[in-house]
Design a protein around this motif. Structure first.
Motif, PDB file in Angstrom:
ATOM      1  N   ILE A   1       0.834  -1.205   0.000  1.00 11.93           N
ATOM      2  CA  ILE A   1       0.000   0.000   0.000  1.00 11.93           C
ATOM      3  C   ILE A   1       0.866   1.251   0.000  1.00 11.93           C
ATOM      4  CG2 ILE A   1      -1.647   1.348   1.378  1.00 11.93           C
ATOM      5  CD1 ILE A   1      -2.793  -1.364   2.346  1.00 11.93           C
ATOM      6  N   LEU A   2       1.921   1.253   0.813  1.00 10.43           N
ATOM      7  CA  LEU A   2       2.835   2.402   0.847  1.00 10.43           C
ATOM      8  C   LEU A   2       3.525   2.576  -0.498  1.00 10.43           C
ATOM      9  CD1 LEU A   2       4.243   4.676   2.382  1.00 10.43           C
ATOM     10  CD2 LEU A   2       5.924   2.983   3.193  1.00 10.43           C
ATOM     11  N   MET A   3       3.928   1.462  -1.115  1.00  9.56           N
ATOM     12  CA  MET A   3       4.577   1.527  -2.428  1.00  9.56           C
ATOM     13  C   MET A   3       3.628   2.127  -3.457  1.00  9.56           C
ATOM     14  SD  MET A   3       5.546  -1.586  -4.989  1.00  9.56           S
ATOM     15  CE  MET A   3       3.772  -1.749  -5.300  1.00  9.56           C
ATOM     16  N   ALA A   4       2.365   1.671  -3.455  1.00  9.75           N
ATOM     17  CA  ALA A   4       1.382   2.168  -4.425  1.00  9.75           C
ATOM     18  C   ALA A   4       1.191   3.674  -4.265  1.00  9.75           C
ATOM     19  CB  ALA A   4       0.053   1.441  -4.246  1.00  9.75           C
ATOM     20  N   PHE A   5       1.120   4.125  -3.014  1.00  9.18           N
ATOM     21  CA  PHE A   5       0.964   5.563  -2.771  1.00  9.18           C
ATOM     22  C   PHE A   5       2.180   6.332  -3.281  1.00  9.18           C
ATOM     23  CE2 PHE A   5       2.151   9.164  -0.086  1.00  9.18           C
ATOM     24  CZ  PHE A   5       1.076  10.013  -0.325  1.00  9.18           C
ATOM     25  N   CYS A   6       3.373   5.861  -2.964  1.00  6.73           N
ATOM     26  CA  CYS A   6       4.595   6.558  -3.373  1.00  6.73           C
ATOM     27  C   CYS A   6       4.734   6.615  -4.891  1.00  6.73           C
ATOM     28  CB  CYS A   6       5.824   5.865  -2.766  1.00  6.73           C
ATOM     29  SG  CYS A   6       6.013   6.105  -0.990  1.00  6.73           S
ATOM     30  N   VAL A   7       4.417   5.500  -5.562  1.00  4.73           N
ATOM     31  CA  VAL A   7       4.517   5.469  -7.022  1.00  4.73           C
ATOM     32  C   VAL A   7       3.494   6.413  -7.646  1.00  4.73           C
ATOM     33  CG1 VAL A   7       4.158   4.023  -9.068  1.00  4.73           C
ATOM     34  CG2 VAL A   7       5.475   3.144  -7.128  1.00  4.73           C
ATOM     35  N   PHE A   8       2.255   6.366  -7.131  1.00  3.78           N
ATOM     36  CA  PHE A   8       1.200   7.198  -7.702  1.00  3.78           C
ATOM     37  C   PHE A   8       1.472   8.679  -7.440  1.00  3.78           C
ATOM     38  CE2 PHE A   8      -2.987   9.299  -7.491  1.00  3.78           C
ATOM     39  CZ  PHE A   8      -3.482   8.965  -8.736  1.00  3.78           C
ATOM     40  N   TYR A   9       1.736   9.038  -6.191  1.00  2.79           N
ATOM     41  CA  TYR A   9       1.938  10.451  -5.868  1.00  2.79           C
ATOM     42  C   TYR A   9       3.262  10.955  -6.444  1.00  2.79           C
ATOM     43  CZ  TYR A   9       2.053  14.831  -3.317  1.00  2.79           C
ATOM     44  OH  TYR A   9       2.110  16.181  -2.998  1.00  2.79           O
ATOM     45  N   GLY A  10       4.288  10.133  -6.396  1.00  5.53           N
ATOM     46  CA  GLY A  10       5.566  10.524  -6.983  1.00  5.53           C
ATOM     47  C   GLY A  10       5.449  10.728  -8.481  1.00  5.53           C
ATOM     48  N   GLY A  11       4.667   9.847  -9.137  1.00  2.00           N
ATOM     49  CA  GLY A  11       4.436  10.013 -10.571  1.00  2.00           C
ATOM     50  C   GLY A  11       3.687  11.288 -10.883  1.00  2.00           C
ATOM     51  N   PHE A  12       2.672  11.610 -10.070  1.00  2.00           N
ATOM     52  CA  PHE A  12       1.927  12.852 -10.261  1.00  2.00           C
ATOM     53  C   PHE A  12       2.830  14.068 -10.083  1.00  2.00           C
ATOM     54  CE2 PHE A  12      -2.393  11.245 -10.624  1.00  2.00           C
ATOM     55  CZ  PHE A  12      -3.022  12.303 -11.267  1.00  2.00           C
ATOM     56  N   CYS A  13       3.680  14.026  -9.063  1.00  2.00           N
ATOM     57  CA  CYS A  13       4.595  15.156  -8.836  1.00  2.00           C
ATOM     58  C   CYS A  13       5.513  15.356 -10.032  1.00  2.00           C
ATOM     59  CB  CYS A  13       5.433  14.915  -7.577  1.00  2.00           C
ATOM     60  SG  CYS A  13       4.512  15.048  -6.028  1.00  2.00           S
ATOM     61  N   GLY A  14       6.058  14.241 -10.541  1.00  2.00           N
ATOM     62  CA  GLY A  14       6.998  14.337 -11.645  1.00  2.00           C
ATOM     63  C   GLY A  14       6.361  14.631 -12.986  1.00  2.00           C
ATOM     64  N   LEU A  15       5.156  14.102 -13.214  1.00  2.00           N
ATOM     65  CA  LEU A  15       4.521  14.242 -14.524  1.00  2.00           C
ATOM     66  C   LEU A  15       3.470  15.341 -14.586  1.00  2.00           C
ATOM     67  CD1 LEU A  15       4.032  10.473 -15.489  1.00  2.00           C
ATOM     68  CD2 LEU A  15       5.728  12.071 -16.402  1.00  2.00           C
ATOM     69  N   TRP A  16       3.124  15.922 -13.434  1.00  2.00           N
ATOM     70  CA  TRP A  16       2.101  16.960 -13.443  1.00  2.00           C
ATOM     71  C   TRP A  16       2.424  18.122 -12.503  1.00  2.00           C
ATOM     72  CZ3 TRP A  16      -1.101  18.924 -16.520  1.00  2.00           C
ATOM     73  CH2 TRP A  16      -2.165  19.709 -16.095  1.00  2.00           C
ATOM     74  N   GLY A  17       2.837  17.805 -11.285  1.00  2.00           N
ATOM     75  CA  GLY A  17       3.095  18.850 -10.296  1.00  2.00           C
ATOM     76  C   GLY A  17       4.150  19.857 -10.721  1.00  2.00           C
ATOM     77  N   ILE A  18       5.090  19.417 -11.534  1.00  2.00           N
ATOM     78  CA  ILE A  18       6.145  20.308 -12.021  1.00  2.00           C
ATOM     79  C   ILE A  18       5.571  21.516 -12.742  1.00  2.00           C
ATOM     80  CG2 ILE A  18       7.927  20.462 -13.837  1.00  2.00           C
ATOM     81  CD1 ILE A  18       9.000  17.810 -12.892  1.00  2.00           C
ATOM     82  N   TYR A  19       4.465  21.316 -13.482  1.00  2.00           N
ATOM     83  CA  TYR A  19       3.868  22.410 -14.255  1.00  2.00           C
ATOM     84  C   TYR A  19       3.438  23.583 -13.375  1.00  2.00           C
ATOM     85  CZ  TYR A  19       3.551  19.593 -18.533  1.00  2.00           C
ATOM     86  OH  TYR A  19       3.837  18.857 -19.662  1.00  2.00           O
ATOM     87  N   PHE A  20       3.112  23.313 -12.113  1.00  2.00           N
ATOM     88  CA  PHE A  20       2.652  24.379 -11.225  1.00  2.00           C
ATOM     89  C   PHE A  20       3.784  25.321 -10.816  1.00  2.00           C
ATOM     90  CE2 PHE A  20      -0.667  21.208 -10.748  1.00  2.00           C
ATOM     91  CZ  PHE A  20      -1.812  21.976 -10.719  1.00  2.00           C
ATOM     92  N   TYR A  21       5.021  24.920 -11.063  1.00  2.00           N
ATOM     93  CA  TYR A  21       6.168  25.738 -10.662  1.00  2.00           C
ATOM     94  C   TYR A  21       7.035  26.162 -11.847  1.00  2.00           C
ATOM     95  CZ  TYR A  21       4.686  24.433  -6.052  1.00  2.00           C
ATOM     96  OH  TYR A  21       3.929  24.264  -4.919  1.00  2.00           O
ATOM     97  N   THR A  22       6.480  26.036 -13.040  1.00  2.00           N
ATOM     98  CA  THR A  22       7.147  26.569 -14.228  1.00  2.00           C
ATOM     99  C   THR A  22       6.334  27.765 -14.724  1.00  2.00           C
ATOM    100  OG1 THR A  22       5.921  25.037 -15.665  1.00  2.00           O
ATOM    101  CG2 THR A  22       8.062  24.304 -14.857  1.00  2.00           C
ATOM    102  N   ALA A  23       6.752  28.351 -15.821  1.00  2.00           N
ATOM    103  CA  ALA A  23       6.042  29.519 -16.353  1.00  2.00           C
ATOM    104  C   ALA A  23       4.604  29.146 -16.677  1.00  2.00           C
ATOM    105  CB  ALA A  23       6.751  30.026 -17.606  1.00  2.00           C
ATOM    106  N   ASP A  24       3.642  29.894 -16.108  1.00  2.00           N
ATOM    107  CA  ASP A  24       2.234  29.588 -16.358  1.00  2.00           C
ATOM    108  C   ASP A  24       1.792  30.223 -17.671  1.00  2.00           C
ATOM    109  OD1 ASP A  24       1.979  32.281 -15.773  1.00  2.00           O
ATOM    110  OD2 ASP A  24       1.006  31.969 -13.831  1.00  2.00           O
ATOM    111  N   PHE A  25       0.511  30.058 -17.996  1.00  2.00           N
ATOM    112  CA  PHE A  25       0.007  30.561 -19.275  1.00  2.00           C
ATOM    113  C   PHE A  25       0.118  32.082 -19.348  1.00  2.00           C
ATOM    114  CE2 PHE A  25      -3.501  32.239 -21.894  1.00  2.00           C
ATOM    115  CZ  PHE A  25      -3.112  31.714 -23.119  1.00  2.00           C
TER     116      PHE A  25
END
Length: 383
Positions: free
Chosen positions: A112-136
């Motif tokens: 369960i901990l692994m699933a959470f880390c993979v899912f949330y870590g993937g979101f941070c890397g594949l989506w969360g980064i956009y919130f801290y780069t140049a916005d529209f």
């Protein structure tokens, strides 16, 4: 002392050996999550990472998922949910029979901990980064600014006029409600951003068809009209909700697909893209969305002005707005909606969106800022 250390080390190794791959994945993705939170203040680095890895990865994922006519995301989610249920039941049954109960419990909690880390870590890397780069705003040069009540009133009136105008251009059923062909709306989605991408290259991307989400009723219970899934690069749309808003939802989710992370900016870009393209169905649906945000803001700022404007709505547009409102009212206080709101708000907070689900103020500011001149020119012509 050395013997004690050796026993501890041996115990640690024995627990690690129970599920080594899961432990390794937890460590890897925990480091990704930690790196994300440590580096999110370094905009230059995140922009470089976004351009060199995240966007190309999204293009590759979306190209692959586009080979499937159905939502690959829905299939993956269903598979994950069913697999998780089977796994947990299997482990619990064996624990009740006391077959290596402690070890099984440890493996299950580690999984369960692994699933959470993979899912949330993937979101941070594949989506969360956009919130801290140049916005529209930064990339397009369109900047929201403080607006006056008069400006808000003028642009709301303008969108009401456009809404009434487009309401005559869409097909309706015997009850006067929006009744355009859904397949045609989805089939049109790949070309929707062609025109706006020429003016704003930051919105350029591969033309992809948005996907109806198989479990749309679940999305309704969560009060989600759609969502972008970064693990497959797909724009998933709730087709159980009122069809009058489907086109604007598609435009919104494609904005996310093109790298616009913030909800309020994605709403604005959806209107921008629809108007640039000119398709009457998309324009009508986007006008419904824009009117809703503008009208809600005007209601709070000047009730009398809101009422005067509301009374000018065409019967067709009013019917769609009322139907949309009554549909969502059924799901406002559901347990699923309350839970999903809490989870989604928590995720937005972790990405620095401190207003949670209420970050739509900028949408109104952008709409008024960008369309004010159009509104002024329009009312000069008709006066």
């Amino acid at each position: 002392m050395n013997a004690t250390k050796e026993r501890r080390s041996s115990r640690f190794i024995s627990w690690f050996k129970l599920c080594p791959i899961r432990h390794i994945l937890i460590i890897i993705f925990a480091l990704i999550i930690a790196a994300y939170f440590l580096l999110r203040g370094n905009e230059a680095l995140l922009i470089a990472l976004s351009n060199s890895f995240v966007r190309p990865w999204h293009r590759a994922l979306s190209s692959f998922s586009s080979l499937f006519p159905f939502s690959l995301c829905a299939v993956l989610i269903a598979f994950a949910v069913v697999s998780a249920m089977i796994y947990i039941i299997f482990q619990l049954v064996h624990m009740l029979r006391r077959r290596e109960a402690l070890k099984r419990l440890y493996r299950m909690l580690t999984t369960i901990l692994m699933a959470f880390c993979v899912f949330y870590g993937g979101f941070c890397g594949l989506w969360g980064i956009y919130f801290y780069t140049a916005d529209f705003e930064e990339q397009s040069g369109i900047h929201a600014r403080p607006i006056s009540t008069y400006e808000l009133k003028l642009v709301t009136r303008y969108f009401t006029y456009r809404l009434n105008e487009y309401s005559d251009d869409v097909r309706r059923d015997e009850n006067g409600l929006f009744a355009e062909d859904m397949d045609a709306i989805f089939d049109y989605s790949p070309q929707l951003y062609d025109a706006v991408s020429e003016e704003f290259p930051c919105l350029d991307g591969k033309p992809l068809r948005s996907k109806p989400f198989i479990f749309s009723k679940v999305l309704s219970h969560m009060t989600f009209t759609g969502f972008f899934f970064p693990f497959t690069g797909e724009a998933n749309i709730n087709t159980d909700s009122p069809s009058c808003m489907t086109a604007s939802t598609i435009a919104h989710e494609i904005a996310h697909q093109r790298g616009v992370a913030q909800e309020d900016e994605a709403n604005f870009v959806a209107v921008l893209a629809s108007f640039a393209d000119g398709n009457p169905v998309y324009c009508y649906s986007s006008c419904l969305m824009a009117y809703t945000y503008l009208s809600n803001a005007l209601y709070s700022a000047d009730y009398d002005a809101w009422l005067d404007n509301y009374l000018t709505l065409s019967p067709e547009a009013l019917a769609d707005l009322k139907y949309n409102s009554s549909y969502w009212e059924k799901y406002r206080d559901s347990v699923v909606n309350t839970a999903s709101d809490a989870i989604y708000t928590g995720m937005l907070h972790s990405y620095g969106q401190t207003d949670g689900l209420k970050t739509y103020g900028k949408c109104v500011d952008l709409l008024v800022t960008y369309y004010l001149e159009d509104a002024v020119q329009h009312f000069r012509k008709v006066s």
